[in-house]
Structures are given as C-alpha cells and as structure tokens.
Design a protein around this motif. Structure first.
Motif, mmCIF file in Angstrom:
data_model
loop_
_atom_site.group_PDB
_atom_site.id
_atom_site.type_symbol
_atom_site.label_atom_id
_atom_site.label_comp_id
_atom_site.label_asym_id
_atom_site.label_seq_id
_atom_site.Cartn_x
_atom_site.Cartn_y
_atom_site.Cartn_z
ATOM 1 N N THR A 31 0.954 4.665 -2.761
ATOM 2 C CA THR A 31 0.377 5.956 -2.381
ATOM 3 C C THR A 31 0.784 7.040 -3.375
ATOM 4 N N SER A 71 1.765 10.002 -2.707
ATOM 5 C CA SER A 71 2.951 10.717 -2.221
ATOM 6 C C SER A 71 4.229 10.019 -2.651
ATOM 7 N N ARG A 80 0.834 -1.208 0.000
ATOM 8 C CA ARG A 80 0.000 0.000 0.000
ATOM 9 C C ARG A 80 0.867 1.257 0.000
ATOM 10 N N GLU A 109 -0.225 9.823 4.812
ATOM 11 C CA GLU A 109 -0.996 8.873 4.003
ATOM 12 C C GLU A 109 -1.689 7.826 4.870
ATOM 13 N N HIS A 110 -1.919 8.154 6.130
ATOM 14 C CA HIS A 110 -2.435 7.158 7.081
ATOM 15 C C HIS A 110 -3.726 6.508 6.590
ATOM 16 N N GLY A 111 -4.627 7.288 6.036
ATOM 17 C CA GLY A 111 -5.898 6.734 5.590
ATOM 18 C C GLY A 111 -5.743 5.658 4.530
ATOM 19 N N ARG A 112 -4.826 5.848 3.595
ATOM 20 C CA ARG A 112 -4.599 4.841 2.561
ATOM 21 C C ARG A 112 -3.811 3.649 3.095
ATOM 22 N N LEU A 113 -2.938 3.899 4.064
ATOM 23 C CA LEU A 113 -2.081 2.828 4.568
ATOM 24 C C LEU A 113 -2.787 1.933 5.564
ATOM 25 N N PRO A 150 -6.447 1.125 5.750
ATOM 26 C CA PRO A 150 -7.848 1.188 5.336
ATOM 27 C C PRO A 150 -8.724 0.350 6.264
#
Length: 641
Positions: free
Chosen positions: A429, A431, A425, A445-449, A451
């Motif tokens: 991202t 970024s 993940r 990027e916490h939300g994508r990392l 989920p």
C-alpha cells in the motif's frame, strides 16, 4: 550460568529459547499439553514433560504443574516466554519460594505494571507523560460514562489488566458507550479474570511506538531504541519495524529516557517494553509496560546485532548488562510480519486445521523466520494461531521493504485460512511504502486491502487442470493394480486413444461461481510451470501458487450439481469451537442482512455473527453460556424477500 532451563511456554518463542540456550551450552526442558505432545518445541528440547489437557487453563496456566516439572527434571530456572504466566506475579513469587530463578522481572515490578490504572499513577509520579483520561478505581457505569463526556469523544475503553487488544474498544459517541463498556468488561473478565477498565482520550492519527528496555540486578538499565508497531487491526499488531520511520535523534533520546525512567521506577530487571502513543506533532504519552519479552523483539535484535534471549539468561544468572547505553547503536532497518492462521475476509476469524503444505523462506543474512510449527502440524483452537514471524533486514527501509515483499511471495500455506495474501497487499500500500503510519492505516487502505474477487488467470486454470488430470490418472492406475491388470492391459493406457483419433480429456473446475471445462492434452509452457512454485491438493481442492498469489480451484465431477455452497446455512454455523455469550435479538425477530444476531467467544476474543440475508430468526439452538463445536448450526433462519 544455568545448567538446565525449563521453558514454560510453547510455539515459536519456546523454539527460540531452545536454540539460544543450546548455543550457550544450557540444557532445556519443554513442558507441553496433551495437544502439543508432538509440537515442534517439544521435538527440539532436550527433555519434555506433559503438564495437562489441551486447554491452557488446565496446562500452561497451572503454575504448580510447571514447578513440579522443574523439580522432576532438575531445572534451575524457568523461562516464561510471552503470554501465559510470563506476567503473573504470583507465579514469579512461587518460583522464588521453590528455589527457582524466574527469568523475568521481580514480582513487585510485575504487580506495579500489571494494573494499567496503578501503573499510570506510578508513571505520573515518575514524571512520565500520560494520556489524558480516567485511571481510577470507581467503576460505576454511569460514572464512567460521565468521565467519557468530560474527556471528550472519541474515547478508548481499556481493560485495566489487559493487553493484546483484548478488552479494548474505541467509542465515537455517547450513545455507543454502554454497549462498548459491557463488551469490554465481558472480554476482559474472560481473558484476565478482571473486568476493571479505564477511559482515555482517543488520540487521532496516533502512532504506536514502543521502547525496548533492559535492567540488571546491579541497578543498571538501558534502552535498546524503539520499534514502530502502528500497523494494527483490532489493537493487535500486524507489522513491526525498527527503527521507527521519521524518528529524530531528539525524540529518540526523549522517549528512551522516559522508558528508562519508567523501568527504574519499579526496580525493573530483565527484558521489558515501554509502550507509547505518539501524536503527529511529536508529543508522546505512556500507554503501558509489558513486563516480558515481546513477540516483535527480533526487529530490535536485527538492528542492534544482539540476542535478547541471551541477555535474559545472563541477567537472570546474576551477570551485569553486557553493554552500557553509549555502546549501543543502530544499523540498518528491520521489519517483521506476523503470519497467522486467520481469515481476513471474515473479520480475521482464527482458522484451525492441519498444515498439509507449508513452505517458508530460507534463513539468510537478510531473512529470518521464527516458527513453532512445521508441515504436518496442526493449528488447534486452544492457542494463538500464529504460524510464523517473517523478519527481514537491510541497510535502509526501502531495501528492507523490498526484501519483505519478496519473502512474502515465497510463503505457501495450505490447510488453514491465512493472512499471507493480506500481508502482501498491506506492505504494497502507498501508506506503508511511504511510511505514512498510524494505527488506522488498515482501515484507511481498506479498498486496496480487500479488493473485489478476481477470476484466476489462464495459467492457473491450466495448472490446476493438469494436477487434477494427474490425480485421476493415479486413481486409474491404482484401480488397475487392484484389479490385477498387467502392464500390457489396455485399461492401463491413459492417452485417450480411440480408433478414429484421440478423445479429448476434459477437466471441469470451479473458482467461486465460475466453472470452466478445459482440455489438458498440451502441457503448460516450461517458464510458466516454473513460476508456479507449487500446486498443492487439500480437502479435494487445488491450491495454485503463482507469481506470489494463491488461487484455490475445486474439481467438479459428474453428479456434483452446480457445486454452489449454501451461503445462508454457512453464515449461521459456528465458525470455530467456542462459547455463546450473548443473543442479540429475540426469537421471531425480522432482521435485515448484516444485523448482529449472536456473540461467540473463542480464543479469548469475541466474534459477532450477522444475518446472512434479510429474514426472520425462527429460533436459537443454544443459550448464552453454552459451549458449541465448530460447524454446528446456531439458529434457525428463514430468508424472506
């Protein structure tokens, strides 16, 4: 060149040194603890010597035992790898007194750079730019708090003798300073035997860029360009790449000169790394020098075409550097991902256990895997939980990134929690893909990392059901064999036949809170079976690897109940062997869910256990300073609405 080299380390770096030494015709001696008696580096080396019990402080950190092993086997030199005694000046001196070559810098250079505060004073004298802060010896807590106020928040507290993210805390407000200072000092004293700290300005949106340097005994010194190590969590590197994205030739030259100046200032010999913090506007500051080879050195090797371990051996044997600065060049782009036995969903808590299934990509011109373990090996609580370093190369960053994504999709690990899914993940991202890099990328990027949990796709349920049915069939046949039933016995028939038709053959499985019962009379289509590169069983569960992801499903049998775990009890058990170092609330305290209750130390890092629900802490079962085993209940907790 040496005839025989002893490797005073373990894991993937020890395996790497064996391979390079063998190519150069050098015999190798592996030292090992009792826990590592059958470790991969031991199996690969020409000779092996046991140097003590499992804890590193009783084996790998005991210099006298390593020197005795060298004398016993007739080794002429000692390669310290990284970690353990690699940056121990006293050990380097002891090697010299014993007539052995320490494959690293002179003890004087290690001492000069071993204290962050002393190193910064030395760098200031050499004209190397420094981060604004306090780097002195005065350690009174009130004085340090005043220095933090003077510097301006946020600040970074760092162990003066530290490294690897240990003994380091960002502090955003004066009210948090005292607690952060105490935590840093505890962690630094445990990890390095020294609780002195320094205070620095915390650079907002910083990049962590380091420069590989090499010196020889003739006074030669070069840099082998830079690596970007900005992607970190808890100040520990997760991804590294070379060259640094967006690096201009002018800044590369300036950082290279500063790194060489730093190395020359201490009379450096061998491989070393000068680490810088870089501002978005291009300014950069000296952070520290690692007086050893770094974990991430393979990315430098792939973009320069050089073997840095070979350079280490040649320079230690008295040879001059193989190349001059103007002969060094960069080709393509390389990225390294560190595969760890750790659980990202539990704060990256290290995981221990046996690797019951391990599949890694094959080495090629584009993919390199450095690993100190194989399938069947054990990840223990005594050492760093690294499984492997996955390194890729291609002609540019975009193609290297695509290689890394494909390589991560091929990794399969069963037996320990691991960060493979997290890494997959992470490299996807925006970024990272767009090279928008800084040390807060993971938080950003916490939300994508992380989920929300997802239910497995239909194919995963069916593949796990087929695997469970095949397991049950094997058990049925084994029972028939044990009972002496012949090949024509009806008890050996597994087709569900009945006089009025075939009976359904259901399998019930659980994934989290979802329970499903499936019939498995029909096989999954061949194409989807092929996409599932493995269905591996471990600890009574099925691990289904499908389309680059892994799903874990558990069979549910009659009489099992609903199979739900006691989340509260699990949250109050020791997650791994370690030591209780602080009780954060009083017995009888009423707490909210998420309240910090207790601090444990394990693998030289602190781990805070939090209240799993709203309730009351009835009693602690251990006091600060006590050792605890994995899985023991640490306190009594009463859930209250």
């Amino acid at each position: 060149m040496f005839g025989k080299v002893l490797i005073a380390n373990r894991g993937e770096i020890a395996c790497r040194v064996v391979r390079t030494a063998r190519r150069l015709g050098i015999a190798t001696v592996a030292v090992h603890s009792e826990a590592d008696a059958n470790a991969r580096h031991v199996r690969l080396a020409d000779e092996a010597v046991c140097i003590g019990p499992a804890p590193a402080r009783a084996s790998y950190l005991v210099g006298d035992r390593i020197l005795a092993a060298a004398r016993q086997t007739g080794a002429q030199a000692i390669h310290p790898g990284y970690g353990f005694l690699s940056e121990n000046a006293d050990f380097a001196d002891a090697c010299e007194r014993a007539g052995l070559v320490f494959i690293g810098p002179p003890a004087s250079a290690i001492r000069a750079m071993g204290s962050k505060s002393a190193a910064k004073a030395l760098m200031a004298a050499a004209g190397v730019p420094l981060t604004p802060g306090y780097h002195g010896d005065k350690q009174d807590a009130g004085f340090l708090a005043a220095q933090a106020d003077r510097i301006g928040y946020p600040v970074l507290i760092k162990a003066s003798a530290g490294g690897g993210g240990k003994g380091m805390r960002r502090v955003d407000a004066p009210a948090d300073f005292e607690a952060a200072l105490l935590s840093c000092r505890r962690e630094a004293l445990n990890a390095f035997g020294d609780d002195q700290v320094l205070i620095e300005q915390y650079v907002l949106r910083p990049r962590h860029i380091e420069v590989q340097v090499f010196g020889d005994r003739q006074g030669g010194c070069v840099h082998l360009f830079e690596r970007d190590c900005s992607v970190q969590r808890r100040h520990q590197k997760v991804l590294e790449e070379a060259p640094a994205p967006g690096m201009t030739p002018e800044r590369r030259a300036a950082m290279g000169r500063a790194a060489v100046d730093a190395a020359r200032a201490v009379g450096y010999v061998g491989a070393g790394t000068v680490e810088f913090i870089a501002q978005p506007d291009g300014r950069f500051y000296f952070m520290e020098m690692n007086t050893r080879l770094q974990v991430e050195h393979p990315v430098t090797e792939l973009v320069t075409g050089l073997d840095l371990v070979e350079w280490q051996l040649r320079v230690a044997a008295g040879e001059p550097l193989p190349l001059r600065q103007e002969q060094l060049s960069l080709t393509g782009h390389a990225i390294e991902a560190r595969l760890y036995a750790e659980d990202p969903d539990k704060g990256f808590l290290p995981s221990t256990g046996r690797l019951t299934h391990l599949a890694l990509p094959a080495d090629s011109a584009h993919v390199r895997v450095d690993s100190g373990v194989e399938c069947g090996d054990e990840i223990t609580p005594h050492y760093d939980p690294m499984i492997a370093k996955l390194v890729v190369w291609d002609h540019d960053r975009a193609r290297a990134l695509a290689r890394l994504r494909r390589a991560l999709a091929e990794v399969q690990v069963v037996g320990v929690a691991n960060n493979v899914g997290f890494l997959s993940r992470l490299v996807a991202t925006p970024s990272f893909a767009d090279a928008d890099l800084d040390t807060a990328l993971i938080e950003r990027e916490h939300g994508r990392l992380f989920p929300p949990p997802q239910d497995p796709p239909e194919d995963v349920w069916r593949l796990a059901a087929q695997a469970e049915r095949q397991r049950e069939d094997r058990c049925t046949l084994a029972a028939a064999d044990a009972a002496g039933d012949g090949p024509d016995s009806p008890w050996r028939l597994l087709d569900g036949w009945r006089p009025n038709g075939r009976a359904p053959r259901p399998v019930t499985l659980r994934h989290g809170e979802v329970v499903r019962t499936l019939a498995v009379d029909e096989a999954l289509p061949h194409g989807r079976r092929r996409a599932a590169t493995a269905v591996a069983g471990a600890d009574g569960r099925w691990h289904v690897f499908l389309d680059g992801r892994v799903w874990v499903l558990a069979p549910v049998h009659a009489g099992d109940g609903d199979g739900a775990e006691d989340d509260v009890a699990r949250g109050l058990r020791a997650p791994m062997p370690g030591k209780v170092i602080a009780l954060l609330v009083a017995e009888g305290a009423a707490v909210e869910a998420g309240t910090p209750l207790l601090v444990m130390e394990a693998m030289k890092m602190e781990h805070t256990l939090q209240a799993p629900a709203k309730g009351v802490v009835s009693a602690f079962r251990f006091v600060a300073g006590e050792q605890v085993d994995e899985g023991v209940e640490l306190l009594d907790f009463e859930v209250r609405p």
